[in-house]
Write a protein that holds these residues in place. Structure first.
Motif, short mmCIF file in Angstrom:
data_model
loop_
_atom_site.label_atom_id
_atom_site.label_comp_id
_atom_site.label_asym_id
_atom_site.label_seq_id
_atom_site.Cartn_x
_atom_site.Cartn_y
_atom_site.Cartn_z
N PRO A 141 55.03 -22.12 -6.68
CA PRO A 141 54.91 -23.58 -6.88
C PRO A 141 55.97 -24.35 -6.09
O PRO A 141 57.14 -23.97 -6.06
N SER A 142 55.53 -25.40 -5.41
CA SER A 142 56.40 -26.26 -4.60
C SER A 142 57.06 -25.50 -3.44
O SER A 142 58.03 -25.97 -2.86
N GLY A 143 56.52 -24.34 -3.11
CA GLY A 143 57.12 -23.54 -2.05
C GLY A 143 56.74 -24.05 -0.67
O GLY A 143 55.56 -24.23 -0.38
N GLN A 144 57.74 -24.29 0.16
CA GLN A 144 57.52 -24.62 1.56
C GLN A 144 57.63 -23.34 2.39
O GLN A 144 57.65 -22.24 1.84
N HIS A 145 57.71 -23.48 3.72
CA HIS A 145 57.60 -22.29 4.56
C HIS A 145 58.75 -21.31 4.34
O HIS A 145 58.60 -20.10 4.57
N ASP A 146 59.89 -21.80 3.91
CA ASP A 146 61.05 -20.94 3.70
C ASP A 146 61.24 -20.57 2.23
O ASP A 146 62.35 -20.26 1.79
N PHE A 147 60.14 -20.55 1.46
CA PHE A 147 60.27 -20.33 0.02
C PHE A 147 60.93 -19.00 -0.31
O PHE A 147 61.58 -18.86 -1.35
N ALA A 148 60.79 -17.99 0.56
CA ALA A 148 61.38 -16.68 0.26
C ALA A 148 62.90 -16.75 0.22
O ALA A 148 63.55 -15.91 -0.41
N LYS A 149 63.46 -17.73 0.88
CA LYS A 149 64.91 -17.93 0.84
C LYS A 149 65.31 -18.88 -0.28
O LYS A 149 66.28 -18.64 -0.99
N ILE A 150 64.52 -19.94 -0.46
CA ILE A 150 64.85 -20.95 -1.47
C ILE A 150 64.55 -20.45 -2.88
O ILE A 150 65.30 -20.72 -3.83
N HIS A 151 63.47 -19.72 -3.04
CA HIS A 151 63.05 -19.20 -4.35
C HIS A 151 63.15 -17.67 -4.36
O HIS A 151 62.22 -16.97 -4.75
N ALA A 152 64.30 -17.17 -3.92
CA ALA A 152 64.46 -15.73 -3.74
C ALA A 152 64.28 -14.95 -5.04
O ALA A 152 63.75 -13.84 -5.04
N ASP A 153 64.72 -15.52 -6.18
CA ASP A 153 64.59 -14.79 -7.44
C ASP A 153 63.12 -14.60 -7.81
O ASP A 153 62.71 -13.51 -8.24
N MET A 154 62.31 -15.63 -7.59
CA MET A 154 60.88 -15.53 -7.90
C MET A 154 60.18 -14.56 -6.94
O MET A 154 59.33 -13.76 -7.35
N VAL A 155 60.55 -14.62 -5.68
CA VAL A 155 59.97 -13.73 -4.68
C VAL A 155 60.33 -12.28 -5.00
O VAL A 155 59.49 -11.38 -4.94
N ALA A 156 61.58 -12.04 -5.37
CA ALA A 156 62.00 -10.68 -5.73
C ALA A 156 61.24 -10.18 -6.95
O ALA A 156 60.83 -9.02 -7.01
N SER A 157 61.03 -11.05 -7.92
CA SER A 157 60.29 -10.67 -9.13
C SER A 157 58.86 -10.28 -8.80
O SER A 157 58.35 -9.26 -9.30
N HIS A 158 58.20 -11.06 -7.95
CA HIS A 158 56.83 -10.73 -7.54
C HIS A 158 56.80 -9.39 -6.80
O HIS A 158 55.89 -8.57 -7.00
N ASN A 159 57.80 -9.17 -5.93
CA ASN A 159 57.87 -7.90 -5.21
C ASN A 159 58.03 -6.73 -6.17
O ASN A 159 57.32 -5.72 -6.05
N GLN A 160 58.95 -6.87 -7.11
CA GLN A 160 59.19 -5.76 -8.03
C GLN A 160 57.96 -5.47 -8.88
O GLN A 160 57.59 -4.30 -9.06
N ASN A 161 57.31 -6.49 -9.40
CA ASN A 161 56.11 -6.27 -10.20
C ASN A 161 55.01 -5.59 -9.39
O ASN A 161 54.31 -4.69 -9.88
N PHE A 162 54.87 -6.01 -8.14
CA PHE A 162 53.87 -5.43 -7.24
C PHE A 162 54.16 -3.95 -6.98
O PHE A 162 53.25 -3.10 -7.06
N LEU A 163 55.39 -3.62 -6.70
CA LEU A 163 55.75 -2.24 -6.40
C LEU A 163 55.64 -1.35 -7.63
O LEU A 163 55.18 -0.21 -7.54
N ILE A 164 56.03 -1.86 -8.78
CA ILE A 164 55.89 -1.08 -10.01
C ILE A 164 54.41 -0.80 -10.29
O ILE A 164 54.02 0.31 -10.66
N LYS A 165 53.58 -1.79 -10.05
CA LYS A 165 52.14 -1.67 -10.33
C LYS A 165 51.45 -0.70 -9.38
O LYS A 165 50.62 0.12 -9.81
N HIS A 166 51.80 -0.76 -8.09
CA HIS A 166 51.01 -0.03 -7.09
C HIS A 166 51.69 1.19 -6.49
O HIS A 166 51.00 2.09 -6.01
N ILE A 167 53.01 1.22 -6.49
CA ILE A 167 53.70 2.23 -5.68
C ILE A 167 54.59 3.17 -6.48
O ILE A 167 54.57 4.38 -6.29
N ASP A 168 55.38 2.66 -7.38
CA ASP A 168 56.43 3.45 -8.01
C ASP A 168 55.92 4.73 -8.67
O ASP A 168 56.57 5.75 -8.65
N ASP A 169 54.74 4.65 -9.29
CA ASP A 169 54.26 5.80 -10.04
C ASP A 169 53.32 6.69 -9.25
O ASP A 169 52.74 7.63 -9.78
N VAL A 170 53.15 6.36 -7.94
CA VAL A 170 52.22 7.14 -7.12
C VAL A 170 52.87 8.46 -6.72
O VAL A 170 54.03 8.49 -6.36
#
Length: 208
Positions: free
Chosen positions: A179-208
């Motif tokens: 939400p409200s993310g501009q092109h550099d959101f990965a830097k401005i909203h780093a905590d949210m981006v990290a959370s999405h990454n971690q959830n994605f990796l736990i869901k698809h990769i960690d247990d493979v």
């Protein structure tokens, strides 16, 4: 408990690996193995191989990935990430594409032309990088790994319509909106981006 996964971070047109430092820091307790990839001749880094065009740079970046990895890419770095997935399917276990603005034909989309602004802000970025125009969309169907698409809903350079298109074209893609993310959101909203990454990796990769 830490994961043995290796995360390979790719910057956008700035070529500055520090773009990803905060996200990597947020993920470090669970994913301590990572690379913040620098690009030769970008952001003050040396150019020992005398890279002079986009194809040479792409080959160099893909060649740096020498172990099983998750590639996390910002903007134009998405071209390298997609090429890595196509060229090294035995090593690339998943992709995270953030605000991708390269690797597909942008003509059908209403996008802001970012090139002139970038040339003014980053005069050291080579013209051949900014002007590159590569369409990898005919190959998207070959990417049979999990893909996380992270997009900002206020991004004029890479609007959400591009993410929706990629979600349709990539066989195993899921989309999360910042939400409200501009092109550099990965830097401005780093905590949210990290959370999405971690959830994605736990869901698809960690247990493979």
């Amino acid at each position: 408990m830490t994961s043995p996964l290796h995360l390979h971070f790719l910057a956008g047109a700035s070529g500055d690996p520090s773009f990803w430092e905060t996200v990597a820091h947020h993920l470090q307790s669970h994913y301590p193995n990572y690379t913040l990839q620098a690009y030769p001749a970008f952001a003050g880094h040396p150019n020992p191989k005398n890279i002079q065009n986009f194809d040479q740079l792409c080959c160099w970046v893909v060649d740096q990935i020498q172990q099983p990895s998750i590639v996390i890419a910002q903007s134009m770095g998405g071209i390298f990430a997609i090429q890595a997935a196509l060229q090294k399917p035995h090593l690339i276990k998943a992709l995270v594409l953030c605000a991708t603005s390269g690797g597909l034909d942008l003509t059908p989309f209403q996008v802001k032309d970012w090139r002139q602004d970038y040339q003014q802000l980053l005069p050291e970025v080579p013209d051949w990088f900014i002007q590159t125009n590569i369409d990898l969309s005919p190959e998207f169907h070959r990417i049979n790994i999990p893909v996380l698409l992270l997009w900002g809903d206020a991004d004029e350079i890479s609007p959400v319509t591009i993410a929706e298109y990629l979600q349709q074209q990539l066989p195993h893609a899921e989309l999360k909106i910042i939400p409200s993310g501009q092109h550099d959101f990965a830097k401005i909203h780093a905590d949210m981006v990290a959370s999405h990454n971690q959830n994605f990796l736990i869901k698809h990769i960690d247990d493979v």
